[in-house]
Design an enzyme around this catalytic site. Structure first.
Site, PDB file in Angstrom:
ATOM      1  N   TYR A  12      15.219  30.439   6.163  1.00  0.00           N
ATOM      2  CA  TYR A  12      14.139  31.217   6.787  1.00  0.00           C
ATOM      3  C   TYR A  12      14.330  31.350   8.287  1.00  0.00           C
ATOM      4  O   TYR A  12      14.561  30.349   8.984  1.00  0.00           O
ATOM      5  CB  TYR A  12      12.795  30.543   6.542  1.00  0.00           C
ATOM      6  CG  TYR A  12      12.348  30.552   5.098  1.00  0.00           C
ATOM      7  CD1 TYR A  12      12.256  31.730   4.376  1.00  0.00           C
ATOM      8  CD2 TYR A  12      12.010  29.357   4.466  1.00  0.00           C
ATOM      9  CE1 TYR A  12      11.836  31.727   3.050  1.00  0.00           C
ATOM     10  CE2 TYR A  12      11.587  29.346   3.146  1.00  0.00           C
ATOM     11  CZ  TYR A  12      11.505  30.544   2.442  1.00  0.00           C
ATOM     12  OH  TYR A  12      11.086  30.530   1.145  1.00  0.00           O
ATOM     13  N   ARG A  28     -11.076   1.399  14.049  1.00  0.00           N
ATOM     14  CA  ARG A  28     -11.065   1.933  12.680  1.00  0.00           C
ATOM     15  C   ARG A  28     -12.093   1.122  11.883  1.00  0.00           C
ATOM     16  O   ARG A  28     -13.263   1.181  12.196  1.00  0.00           O
ATOM     17  CB  ARG A  28      -9.644   1.846  12.091  1.00  0.00           C
ATOM     18  CG  ARG A  28      -8.623   2.568  12.981  1.00  0.00           C
ATOM     19  CD  ARG A  28      -7.296   2.868  12.290  1.00  0.00           C
ATOM     20  NE  ARG A  28      -6.745   1.753  11.495  1.00  0.00           N
ATOM     21  CZ  ARG A  28      -5.488   1.710  11.047  1.00  0.00           C
ATOM     22  NH1 ARG A  28      -4.656   2.705  11.328  1.00  0.00           N
ATOM     23  NH2 ARG A  28      -5.058   0.690  10.336  1.00  0.00           N
ATOM     24  N   LYS A  69       0.845  -1.200   0.000  1.00  0.00           N
ATOM     25  CA  LYS A  69       0.000   0.000   0.000  1.00  0.00           C
ATOM     26  C   LYS A  69       0.879   1.249   0.000  1.00  0.00           C
ATOM     27  O   LYS A  69       2.087   1.163   0.242  1.00  0.00           O
ATOM     28  CB  LYS A  69      -0.909  -0.026   1.223  1.00  0.00           C
ATOM     29  CG  LYS A  69      -0.144   0.067   2.539  1.00  0.00           C
ATOM     30  CD  LYS A  69      -1.050  -0.155   3.744  1.00  0.00           C
ATOM     31  CE  LYS A  69      -0.284   0.066   5.029  1.00  0.00           C
ATOM     32  NZ  LYS A  69      -1.111  -0.227   6.214  1.00  0.00           N
TER      33      LYS A  69
HETATM   34  C1  LIG Z   1      -0.455  -1.269   6.875  1.00  0.00           C
HETATM   35  C2  LIG Z   1      -1.150  -2.461   7.269  1.00  0.00           C
HETATM   36  C3  LIG Z   1      -0.449  -3.662   7.468  1.00  0.00           C
HETATM   37  C4  LIG Z   1       1.049  -3.727   7.474  1.00  0.00           C
HETATM   38  O1  LIG Z   1       1.469  -3.098   8.664  1.00  0.00           O
HETATM   39  P1  LIG Z   1       2.998  -2.996   9.074  1.00  0.00           P
HETATM   40  O2  LIG Z   1       2.959  -2.499  10.465  1.00  0.00           O
HETATM   41  O3  LIG Z   1       3.604  -2.008   8.132  1.00  0.00           O
HETATM   42  O4  LIG Z   1       3.579  -4.337   8.942  1.00  0.00           O
HETATM   43  C5  LIG Z   1      -1.168  -4.801   7.739  1.00  0.00           C
HETATM   44  N1  LIG Z   1      -2.515  -4.769   7.819  1.00  0.00           N
HETATM   45  C6  LIG Z   1      -3.221  -3.628   7.661  1.00  0.00           C
HETATM   46  C7  LIG Z   1      -4.701  -3.657   7.766  1.00  0.00           C
HETATM   47  C8  LIG Z   1      -2.568  -2.433   7.398  1.00  0.00           C
HETATM   48  O5  LIG Z   1      -3.266  -1.304   7.265  1.00  0.00           O
END
Ligand SMILES: *Cc1c(COP(=O)(O)O)cnc(C)c1O
Length: 401
Positions: free
Chosen positions: A278, A148, A52
């Site tokens: 800045y 969530r 992702k």
């Molecule tokens: C991002 C994510 C993962 C992977 O998580 P990591 O901590 O990066 O290994 C697994 N499952 C879900 C639902 C996620 O959103």
């Protein structure tokens, strides 16, 4: 009069430059070694690899292929459009997507045989309404505490019944039950795992059967063997970054995959007392050479790391001088030699003492995941690794894995 200038007015295509001014080297061999190590760690549980967020900033398509080459059985992306991109690239392995908008294209997802994470009955209804000839595999999500996605314990029985009905009607294939942990503490995660098993028992009592159960991501995959179940959804660990505050990737035998570098854009000599960037947060103490580096917060360099971050130039470490700006930052090298075009390492594997992405996380008060995932599109990705095309990261024809 056209408002669209001819192409050449945009100048040369900088992504094709021999040595890009901003570059992320992605070490494909390191990534595959991490995946193999994690696979062996959790076997006989399998590995679903999360690509992702553009493969955590590394590039979704090349990381997807590399993960499969290294033995991951399936891939995880956030949503249907990303899953369809993987299919368009030719990926036939199972692809799992779990964040759905009410207008999500469930019809395309079903036609492309995408595994869908399901948290609510309206999603099952939308799949049925899409009317695909393929009944996509659905993974029912129970919320075990993260608050969530996922059905609450109160909504869970209705979701299970709706999924069983949809399965019987042929619009979905009820395949898995899953959840996601909060990584709050080992005790909290143990409570969440117990809630997960209770929910699965509730579903079984209603007559549901699941081919797969999954709950662990990197952190539980590594430190909570009882949470590995049928497979672990590994993300950040595969990119060589620790999911823990109390251990680095190196402590876990993981190798950082991304190296971020840039080339010095200009150098100037300035007198003592010269303000830099800045707000003049830095003033030169002596006559000094200032090197300008063309990376800023628009490229993912956190402005909040101002005053804390260091980088490596010509084998030596320097603090970033003054504010990190949108497109650039400055290094005060004193009397050290520096020339335009010199390479500056922002973060890498840490073998020469240069910062890692994990060090940058501590400079900016965040986690390494955020550091790599935010590296922007002006940064050219270059892939290194035997058999991988340097520009695309794809496996070159003629190489066998
Ligand atoms: C991002 C994510 C993962 C992977 O998580 P990591 O901590 O990066 O290994 C697994 N499952 C879900 C639902 C996620 O959103």
């Amino acid at each position: 009069m056209s408002l669209n200038p001819p192409d050449e007015e945009f100048g040369p295509d900088r992504t094709k430059a021999a040595t890009p001014e901003r570059m992320a080297h992605i070490d494909m061999d390191m990534f595959k070694a991490n995946v193999v190590m994690l696979r062996e760690l959790v076997a006989p549980a399998g590995v679903m690899l999360a690509v992702k967020a553009n493969g955590y900033g590394h590039g979704m398509i090349p990381m997807a292929w590399a993960a499969l080459q290294a033995g991951a059985e399936s891939l995880a992306v956030l949503d249907i459009p990303a899953a369809l991109e993987l299919r368009a690239a030719g990926v036939t392995a199972p692809v799992f997507a779990w964040m759905h908008d009410p207008d999500a294209d469930f019809s395309a997802a079903a036609d492309a045989d995408i595994d869908l994470g399901i948290s609510a009955i309206w999603q099952l209804d939308a799949i049925a309404a899409a009317g695909s000839r393929i009944a996509p595999r659905v993974h029912l999500k129970i919320d075990t505490g993260l608050s969530r996605n996922g059905a609450t314990a109160a909504d869970w029985p209705d979701l299970v019944r709706a999924a069983m009905a949809a399965d019987a009607a042929g619009s979905v294939t009820l395949y898995a039950a899953w959840s996601h942990l909060a990584d709050a503490s080992p005790a909290d995660d143990a409570v969440a795992l117990a809630k997960f098993h209770e929910a699965v028992d509730v579903a079984k009592a209603l007559g549901a059967t699941f081919s797969k159960l999954h709950i662990a991501a990197s952190s539980a995959g590594i430190r909570m063997p009882e949470a590995r179940l049928d497979f672990v959804r590994f993300g950040i660990a595969a990119y060589g970054i620790s999911p823990f505050d109390d251990a680095t990737g190196r402590d876990l035998d993981l190798g950082p995959v991304m190296t971020l570098s840039a080339r010095v854009a200009s150098v100037k000599r300035v007198p003592p007392g010269q303000g830099v960037s800045y707000g003049y947060l830095h003033r030169t103490e002596q006559e000094s050479s200032l090197a300008l580096v063309p990376l800023g917060y628009a490229d993912g360099i956190p402005r909040f790391a101002t005053g804390k971050a260091r980088v490596m130039l010509n084998g030596k470490q320097y603090p970033i001088a003054g504010r990190i700006a949108m497109d650039q930052f400055v290094i005060d090298v004193g009397d050290d030699p520096v020339s335009p075009g010199d390479h500056v390492i922002i973060f890498s594997q840490g073998w020469l003492g240069e910062p890692t992405a994990e060090d940058w996380a501590s400079f900016a008060g965040t986690i390494g995941d955020e550091i790599v995932a935010r590296i922007g599109h002006r940064v050219v990705r270059r892939y290194i690794g035997v058999g991988h095309d340097i520009d695309t990261g794809l496996w070159e024809p003629g190489y066998n894995c």
